[in-house]
Design a protein around this motif. Structure first.
Motif, short mmCIF file in Angstrom:
data_model
loop_
_atom_site.label_atom_id
_atom_site.label_comp_id
_atom_site.label_asym_id
_atom_site.label_seq_id
_atom_site.Cartn_x
_atom_site.Cartn_y
_atom_site.Cartn_z
N ALA A 41 -3.15 3.40 1.26
CA ALA A 41 -3.46 2.85 2.58
C ALA A 41 -4.65 3.59 3.17
O ALA A 41 -4.85 4.77 2.89
CB ALA A 41 -2.24 2.98 3.49
N HIS A 73 0.84 -1.20 0.00
CA HIS A 73 0.00 0.00 0.00
C HIS A 73 0.87 1.25 0.00
O HIS A 73 1.95 1.26 0.58
CB HIS A 73 -0.90 0.04 1.24
CG HIS A 73 -1.96 -0.99 1.23
ND1 HIS A 73 -1.71 -2.30 1.57
CD2 HIS A 73 -3.26 -0.92 0.92
CE1 HIS A 73 -2.82 -2.99 1.46
NE2 HIS A 73 -3.78 -2.17 1.07
N GLU A 74 0.37 2.27 -0.60
CA GLU A 74 1.04 3.57 -0.63
C GLU A 74 0.60 4.37 0.59
O GLU A 74 -0.59 4.57 0.81
CB GLU A 74 0.64 4.29 -1.91
CG GLU A 74 1.39 5.55 -2.17
CD GLU A 74 1.06 6.11 -3.54
OE1 GLU A 74 0.22 7.01 -3.61
OE2 GLU A 74 1.65 5.62 -4.53
N MET A 75 1.58 4.78 1.39
CA MET A 75 1.28 5.56 2.60
C MET A 75 1.17 7.05 2.27
O MET A 75 0.37 7.75 2.84
CB MET A 75 2.36 5.34 3.66
CG MET A 75 2.53 3.89 4.04
SD MET A 75 1.05 3.13 4.68
CE MET A 75 1.22 3.50 6.39
N SER A 76 2.03 7.50 1.36
CA SER A 76 1.96 8.88 0.88
C SER A 76 2.50 8.88 -0.55
O SER A 76 3.37 8.08 -0.89
CB SER A 76 2.78 9.83 1.77
OG SER A 76 4.14 9.49 1.71
N GLN A 131 -4.53 2.78 8.61
CA GLN A 131 -3.19 2.24 8.35
C GLN A 131 -2.14 3.34 8.40
O GLN A 131 -1.06 3.15 8.96
CB GLN A 131 -3.14 1.54 6.99
CG GLN A 131 -3.89 0.23 6.94
CD GLN A 131 -4.01 -0.30 5.53
OE1 GLN A 131 -4.20 0.46 4.58
NE2 GLN A 131 -3.93 -1.61 5.37
N ARG A 132 -2.45 4.48 7.81
CA ARG A 132 -1.49 5.59 7.82
C ARG A 132 -1.28 6.11 9.24
O ARG A 132 -0.16 6.39 9.65
CB ARG A 132 -1.96 6.71 6.89
CG ARG A 132 -1.89 6.31 5.41
CD ARG A 132 -2.09 7.47 4.45
NE ARG A 132 -3.24 8.30 4.70
CZ ARG A 132 -4.47 8.08 4.22
NH1 ARG A 132 -4.70 7.03 3.45
NH2 ARG A 132 -5.46 8.89 4.50
N HIS A 133 -2.35 6.21 10.01
CA HIS A 133 -2.25 6.67 11.39
C HIS A 133 -1.40 5.69 12.22
O HIS A 133 -0.53 6.10 12.98
CB HIS A 133 -3.63 6.84 12.01
CG HIS A 133 -3.58 7.25 13.45
ND1 HIS A 133 -3.19 8.51 13.84
CD2 HIS A 133 -3.85 6.56 14.58
CE1 HIS A 133 -3.22 8.58 15.16
NE2 HIS A 133 -3.62 7.40 15.63
N MET A 163 2.25 6.11 11.50
CA MET A 163 2.81 7.33 12.09
C MET A 163 3.04 7.13 13.58
O MET A 163 4.06 7.55 14.11
CB MET A 163 1.89 8.52 11.84
CG MET A 163 1.92 9.00 10.42
SD MET A 163 0.76 10.32 9.99
CE MET A 163 0.51 11.21 11.48
#
Length: 96
Positions: free
Chosen positions: A68, A51-54, A72-74, A77
């Motif tokens: 994502a 998955h792409e986070m950013s 998932q991104r949270h 981080m």
């Protein structure tokens, strides 16, 4: 920047990557070896980008991964400063 720590589930020592080969733009196959001299365990592993986070600021049109989820991104981080080892949960179970 942190590095991912791979731990041998037998000796609880660090694992090292002995060989690594790119199979696909998003997949790498590696052979890992336990660094504990008395253990000698080795294993094949696959590392996959899922998955792409950013987004990249240098986007390659061949790179297409799903974004994502916000959760998932949270989670990434939050854990970025305290990234666990691959098998840390096993270490915690053995300590109990």
């Amino acid at each position: 920047m942190s590095t991912y720590k791979l731990i041998c589930p037998h000796s609880h020592s660090r694992m090292r990557i002995s060989t690594s080969e790119g199979k696909h733009i998003f997949l790498r196959v590696a052979c890992l070896q336990c660094t504990h001299e008395g253990c000698g365990w080795s294993v094949r592993a696959e590392f996959e980008m899922t998955h792409e986070m950013s987004p990249s600021r240098m986007a390659n049109p061949e790179v297409r991964l799903p974004l994502a989820t916000a959760a998932q991104r949270h989670a990434a981080m939050v854990s970025a400063t305290d990234q666990p080892g691959l098998l840390d949960p096993l270490e915690k179970e053995r300590a109990i």
